[in-house]
Design a protein around this motif. Structure first.
Motif, PDB file in Angstrom:
ATOM      1  N   PHE A  36      20.041  34.128  37.543  1.00 26.82           N
ATOM      2  CA  PHE A  36      20.068  33.028  36.579  1.00 26.82           C
ATOM      3  C   PHE A  36      21.111  31.976  36.934  1.00 26.82           C
ATOM      4  N   GLU A  37      22.168  32.382  37.627  1.00 23.23           N
ATOM      5  CA  GLU A  37      23.150  31.396  38.090  1.00 23.23           C
ATOM      6  C   GLU A  37      22.515  30.496  39.139  1.00 23.23           C
ATOM      7  N   ARG A  38      21.653  31.063  39.964  1.00 24.88           N
ATOM      8  CA  ARG A  38      20.934  30.267  40.963  1.00 24.88           C
ATOM      9  C   ARG A  38      19.992  29.276  40.280  1.00 24.88           C
ATOM     10  N   LEU A  39      19.354  29.722  39.192  1.00 31.77           N
ATOM     11  CA  LEU A  39      18.477  28.815  38.436  1.00 31.77           C
ATOM     12  C   LEU A  39      19.272  27.632  37.890  1.00 31.77           C
ATOM     13  N   LYS A  40      20.499  27.903  37.448  1.00 31.90           N
ATOM     14  CA  LYS A  40      21.346  26.826  36.914  1.00 31.90           C
ATOM     15  C   LYS A  40      21.602  25.768  37.984  1.00 31.90           C
ATOM     16  N   PHE A  41      21.946  26.214  39.190  1.00 31.61           N
ATOM     17  CA  PHE A  41      22.210  25.262  40.273  1.00 31.61           C
ATOM     18  C   PHE A  41      20.945  24.471  40.617  1.00 31.61           C
ATOM     19  N   GLU A  42      19.803  25.131  40.630  1.00 28.91           N
ATOM     20  CA  GLU A  42      18.535  24.450  40.915  1.00 28.91           C
ATOM     21  C   GLU A  42      18.264  23.379  39.862  1.00 28.91           C
ATOM     22  N   SER A  43      18.546  23.701  38.608  1.00 28.13           N
ATOM     23  CA  SER A  43      18.367  22.750  37.512  1.00 28.13           C
ATOM     24  C   SER A  43      19.341  21.582  37.619  1.00 28.13           C
ATOM     25  N   ILE A  44      20.579  21.879  38.006  1.00 27.99           N
ATOM     26  CA  ILE A  44      21.604  20.830  38.126  1.00 27.99           C
ATOM     27  C   ILE A  44      21.218  19.819  39.195  1.00 27.99           C
ATOM     28  N   VAL A  45      20.624  20.284  40.295  1.00 23.19           N
ATOM     29  CA  VAL A  45      20.172  19.349  41.336  1.00 23.19           C
ATOM     30  C   VAL A  45      19.200  18.339  40.730  1.00 23.19           C
ATOM     31  N   SER A  46      18.265  18.812  39.908  1.00 26.30           N
ATOM     32  CA  SER A  46      17.285  17.907  39.294  1.00 26.30           C
ATOM     33  C   SER A  46      17.940  16.920  38.342  1.00 26.30           C
ATOM     34  N   SER A  47      18.837  17.399  37.489  1.00 26.80           N
ATOM     35  CA  SER A  47      19.484  16.478  36.540  1.00 26.80           C
ATOM     36  C   SER A  47      20.392  15.498  37.273  1.00 26.80           C
ATOM     37  N   ASN A  48      21.054  15.956  38.350  1.00 21.83           N
ATOM     38  CA  ASN A  48      21.883  15.048  39.154  1.00 21.83           C
ATOM     39  C   ASN A  48      21.040  13.958  39.811  1.00 21.83           C
ATOM     40  N   LEU A  49      19.868  14.336  40.323  1.00 26.72           N
ATOM     41  CA  LEU A  49      18.995  13.351  40.964  1.00 26.72           C
ATOM     42  C   LEU A  49      18.467  12.345  39.942  1.00 26.72           C
ATOM     43  N   ASP A  50      18.165  12.800  38.738  1.00 30.50           N
ATOM     44  CA  ASP A  50      17.757  11.867  37.681  1.00 30.50           C
ATOM     45  C   ASP A  50      18.816  10.792  37.486  1.00 30.50           C
ATOM     46  N   GLU A  51      20.062  11.223  37.330  1.00 30.34           N
ATOM     47  CA  GLU A  51      21.150  10.263  37.120  1.00 30.34           C
ATOM     48  C   GLU A  51      21.352   9.388  38.358  1.00 30.34           C
ATOM     49  N   PHE A  52      21.220   9.969  39.534  1.00 28.49           N
ATOM     50  CA  PHE A  52      21.376   9.211  40.774  1.00 28.49           C
ATOM     51  C   PHE A  52      20.372   8.066  40.837  1.00 28.49           C
ATOM     52  N   PHE A  53      19.117   8.341  40.500  1.00 32.91           N
ATOM     53  CA  PHE A  53      18.103   7.289  40.542  1.00 32.91           C
ATOM     54  C   PHE A  53      18.317   6.265  39.428  1.00 32.91           C
ATOM     55  N   MET A  54      18.638   6.730  38.242  1.00 30.60           N
ATOM     56  CA  MET A  54      18.812   5.806  37.122  1.00 30.60           C
ATOM     57  C   MET A  54      19.977   4.843  37.337  1.00 30.60           C
ATOM     58  N   ILE A  55      21.072   5.346  37.917  1.00 28.39           N
ATOM     59  CA  ILE A  55      22.283   4.530  38.039  1.00 28.39           C
ATOM     60  C   ILE A  55      22.470   3.964  39.445  1.00 28.39           C
ATOM     61  N   ILE A 295       7.027  19.679  37.851  1.00 29.53           N
ATOM     62  CA  ILE A 295       7.819  18.447  37.880  1.00 29.53           C
ATOM     63  C   ILE A 295       8.988  18.619  36.913  1.00 29.53           C
ATOM     64  N   ASP A 296      10.175  18.256  37.355  1.00 34.64           N
ATOM     65  CA  ASP A 296      11.385  18.313  36.530  1.00 34.64           C
ATOM     66  C   ASP A 296      11.838  19.760  36.310  1.00 34.64           C
ATOM     67  N   LEU A 297      12.647  20.250  37.238  1.00 36.72           N
ATOM     68  CA  LEU A 297      13.096  21.640  37.196  1.00 36.72           C
ATOM     69  C   LEU A 297      14.258  21.871  36.239  1.00 36.72           C
ATOM     70  N   THR A 298      14.622  20.864  35.444  1.00 33.61           N
ATOM     71  CA  THR A 298      15.670  21.089  34.448  1.00 33.61           C
ATOM     72  C   THR A 298      15.229  22.087  33.388  1.00 33.61           C
ATOM     73  N   PHE A 299      13.931  22.393  33.328  1.00 27.13           N
ATOM     74  CA  PHE A 299      13.452  23.388  32.367  1.00 27.13           C
ATOM     75  C   PHE A 299      14.060  24.765  32.647  1.00 27.13           C
ATOM     76  N   LEU A 300      14.542  24.986  33.869  1.00 30.39           N
ATOM     77  CA  LEU A 300      15.113  26.290  34.227  1.00 30.39           C
ATOM     78  C   LEU A 300      16.353  26.605  33.383  1.00 30.39           C
ATOM     79  N   MET A 301      17.111  25.580  33.050  1.00 28.19           N
ATOM     80  CA  MET A 301      18.296  25.793  32.214  1.00 28.19           C
ATOM     81  C   MET A 301      17.880  26.259  30.820  1.00 28.19           C
ATOM     82  N   LYS A 302      16.786  25.699  30.315  1.00 28.49           N
ATOM     83  CA  LYS A 302      16.289  26.089  28.995  1.00 28.49           C
ATOM     84  C   LYS A 302      15.686  27.496  29.038  1.00 28.49           C
ATOM     85  N   LEU A 303      15.089  27.844  30.168  1.00 28.20           N
ATOM     86  CA  LEU A 303      14.534  29.186  30.331  1.00 28.20           C
ATOM     87  C   LEU A 303      15.629  30.240  30.175  1.00 28.20           C
ATOM     88  N   ILE A 304      16.777  29.981  30.788  1.00 28.25           N
ATOM     89  CA  ILE A 304      17.894  30.928  30.722  1.00 28.25           C
ATOM     90  C   ILE A 304      18.321  31.160  29.275  1.00 28.25           C
TER      91      ILE A 304
END
Length: 712
Positions: A36-55, A295-304
């Motif tokens: 589950f810690e690995r899932l968190k990192f996978e989710s963080i990559v997605s949320s980081n990329l969202d912010e990277f593109f937006m900003i 699409i959008d792997l941030t759901f992994l954080m919610k899965l945990i």
């Protein structure tokens, strides 16, 4: 032009940020972490990329649209940067999806956690989904058809959607486009009956299984999921805004409808459907990302959070409470005895919360003043500040409304504070107030006394358990005087020109850093020992980098610990060969800012809220404060030594801008974050304090200890 100023000496900021996300992805790939810690990192990559593109990509898009062609410090124009970003992010996304499909999903299956597609459902599961759809999903859906009377709808930023091609009859070759937003108000993953563990179906898949119920008079030719990311880099006219709060609230609405900067779509999308999306969203091919998976792997954080398999996560850290607080009658007595340096999250954030809580109800406390940048959704500090104001104390709070992506939360808290009677300052025009400072003014027998907390991290009780930060609690009168001067500047129009100890951005913080670096350069030129060790989140500022290059050329030994973006290029002969740069990415987010200067043997250590970035030094209110207590100095030097010794979570920055892990052959496995936690646990403050309390209690009540050999 200085030899240090050449573009070849700098790494592009955006490419460096992508490399940071590569390091985060490596943690998701690391099988030594619990699943589950690995899932968190996978989710963080997605949320980081969202912010990277937006900003970041959003800002570059604006520059290209304005025909701004000036190259950055690394010599790249906005168009060149965009091309390199596209190439590098496509590779990163490919690797991320590989990690999900070939490793994480398989590991989840071994734990009997499944994600089922429609063809994999049994009869019982199909019936459950049918009933769930009719009862919970169907009433919420809004299918939108595009025709002459209904134009292409505005697609919400970061919303998941299903695009469709519809055919009215078999006799025509004309197709109609339709789209359905997958409701964000509903759970993304739906649990279905499964006897041997946990089984889930994606919400979008359930909708796709039932599309005929939404388009009864059309034949569905094709359907695919897609998601867009919009430019969310807000531009705000602060000078012309009569009400800053109102102006920010209005600008937040614009964030939803900026130009599209990225299109993610489901693998296997119909080409005709993709062409419509490209045309309507004005998206080019290099802005498109085909997603072979959800699409959008941030759901992994919610899965945990949803299924809570604690055995698949790290055992939660128990932050330790330092002995100084346990042996004192109250927090004011503890801080009065000596400066106390806290290393979060290994040491508890509770003393900072308790300081505000006790100050709120203490009849001798006259005033509380604090800056707030990012706070939690249920902040105990804000509750205590509200209580203090209701108790009639003078409470002044600067709430930074321009804290990116926390604007709405901060607006709500600012209104609550104001309603309770607090004096609320909505930041300063043209500047973000990023410094972390708390001042409690208390009447005591000896007169007015000031209690001060200065920190490297936010007053956020949630992130204080996830981020590594340092905070200093003190009654040092010079720091107390400086704190008062800072708050007078923030609440009024005074300029703190005569600060005793603190350096303040944007007034003199840059100059202080440059002076300290130049002193090391001067000492090296004189043949003296010279050394700089700096730990921060990001290193971008070109003037600071050039000063470091000059110091390195003079022979100053420079060790940099930069968690995220680093635009300095180490290992350049004659320029940066005396500079090493390492990044520590692990279970906790490295967030503290520490600046050490050998200073001809008079070692000087500063802590700060500021990174070495031009935004921190020129466009924010930031603080740099010295650490002078001997025990605190020793503690920080130990933190730096252990961090530089890390062989497990450290990556070394190479001259070409890539990062590599340390070759551990023949070296001891040193995980700095584990060591810091073990040190805190070894100190076992609470048990020590309880034993000491028991001993003092027994002696006070007449118990006289005797040596064993004297017993008759």
């Amino acid at each position: 032009m200085s030899i240090y100023h050449s573009p070849e000496n700098f790494i592009n900021r955006e490419l460096s940020l992508i490399e940071f996300n590569q390091r985060v992805l490596e943690e998701a790939q690391d099988t030594s972490h619990p699943l589950f810690e690995r899932l968190k990192f996978e989710s963080i990559v997605s949320s980081n990329l969202d912010e990277f593109f937006m900003i970041r990509v959003g800002s570059l898009s604006d520059q290209i649209a304005a025909k701004f062609n000036k190259p950055d410090a690394a010599g790249l124009t906005p168009i060149e940067q965009m091309a390199k970003i596209s190439m590098r992010v496509h590779k990163l996304v490919y690797d991320q999806l590989n990690c999900y499909n070939r490793s994480l999903k398989i590991a989840l299956k071994k734990e009997n956690i499944l994600f089922l597609k429609s063809k994999e459902l049994n009869e019982k599961q199909c019936q459950y989904i049918k009933e769930y759809y009719l009862k919970n999903i169907y009433p919420v859906l809004t299918p939108m058809v595009v025709d002459q009377s209904r134009p292409f709808p505005l697609i919400l930023n970061r919303s998941l959607n299903i695009g469709l091609l519809l055919q009215e009859s078999k006799d025509t070759n004309e197709y109609t486009f339709a789209t359905i937003q997958v409701p964000s108000v509903l759970e993304r993953i739906i649990e279905v009956p499964y006897d041997n563990g946990k089984a889930f179906v994606f919400l979008e898949d359930i909708i796709k299984m039932n599309l005929n119920s939404l388009f009864t008079s059309h034949k569905i030719v094709a359907s695919s999921c897609y998601r867009i990311t919009r430019n969310a880099d807000l531009t705000l006219d602060e000078e012309g805004a009569e009400d800053l709060l109102e102006a920010i609230e209005e600008s937040l609405k614009q964030r939803k409808w900026g130009n599209a900067v990225r299109l993610e779509f489901e693998s296997g999308i119909d080409e005709r459907l993709l062409n419509i999306l490209e045309e309507e969203l004005e998206i080019s091919k290099d802005q498109e990302y085909e997603i072979n998976g959800p699409i959008d792997l941030t759901f992994l954080m919610k899965l945990i959070k949803k299924i809570g398999y604690k055995n698949l996560e790290y055992t939660p850290m128990k932050p330790q409470l330092p002995y100084e607080f346990l042996k004192a009658k109250n927090i004011f007595e503890a801080i009065s005895q000596k400066d106390i340096l806290l290393h979060h999250p290994y040491e508890s954030f509770d003393p900072i919360i308790d300081l505000v809580k006790q100050a709120a109800v203490d009849p001798n406390v006259l005033a509380i003043k604090q800056t707030l940048y990012r706070v939690s959704g249920n902040s105990p500090i804000i509750k205590a500040l509200i209580k203090a104001a209701e108790q009639g104390k003078q409470v002044t709070v600067l709430v930074e409304l321009k804290a990116r992506f926390d604007e709405e939360n901060n607006i709500l808290w600012a209104k609550r504070l104001e309603e309770s009677g607090c004096h609320v300052i909505y930041g300063l025009i043209g500047l973000k107030t990023h410094c972390k400072i708390l001042l409690v003014v208390r009447r005591e027998q000896t007169g007015i006394k000031r209690y001060v907390h200065l920190g490297t991290g936010n007053y956020n009780d949630v992130t204080a358990k996830l981020y590594t930060d340092l905070g200093l609690l003190t009654t040092n009168p010079y720091l107390g005087s400086d704190a008062s001067a800072i708050f007078n500047m923030l609440s009024g129009h005074s300029h703190p020109t005569d600060l005793y100890k603190l350096s303040l951005a944007p007034l003199n913080l840059r100059e202080r850093f440059l002076y300290m670096i130049s002193q090391e350069t001067k000492n090296a030129n004189m043949g003296k020992a010279a050394k700089i060790v700096a730990k921060m989140n990001s290193l971008v500022d070109t003037e600071i980098i050039e000063a470091l290059y000059k110091a390195s050329s003079a022979g100053v030994n420079i060790d940099l610990i930069v968690r995220g973006v680093c635009c300095l290029r180490p290992g350049i002969p004659g320029i940066s060969e005396n500079i090493s740069v390492r990044s520590i990415v692990g279970r906790l987010l490295e967030h503290s800012r520490i600046y050490y200067f050998y200073n001809d043997g008079n070692e000087t250590i500063y802590l700060s809220s500021a990174d070495w970035m031009n935004r921190n030094l020129d466009r924010r209110v930031e603080l740099l404060f010295p650490v002078e207590d001997k025990a605190a100095l020793f503690k920080i030097k130990e933190i730096l030594d252990i961090s530089l010794s890390d062989t497990v979570k450290t990556r070394i920055l190479n001259t070409d801008g890539t990062y590599t892990r340390i070759n551990r052959r023949g070296k001891e496995n040193i995980d700095s974050q584990k060591i810091f936690y073990n040190i805190a646990m070894k100190n076992n403050y609470e048990e020590q304090a309880q034993l000491q309390y028991n001993k003092e209690y027994w002696i006070e009540n007449g118990f006289k200890p005797r040596l064993a050999h004297s017993i008759e």
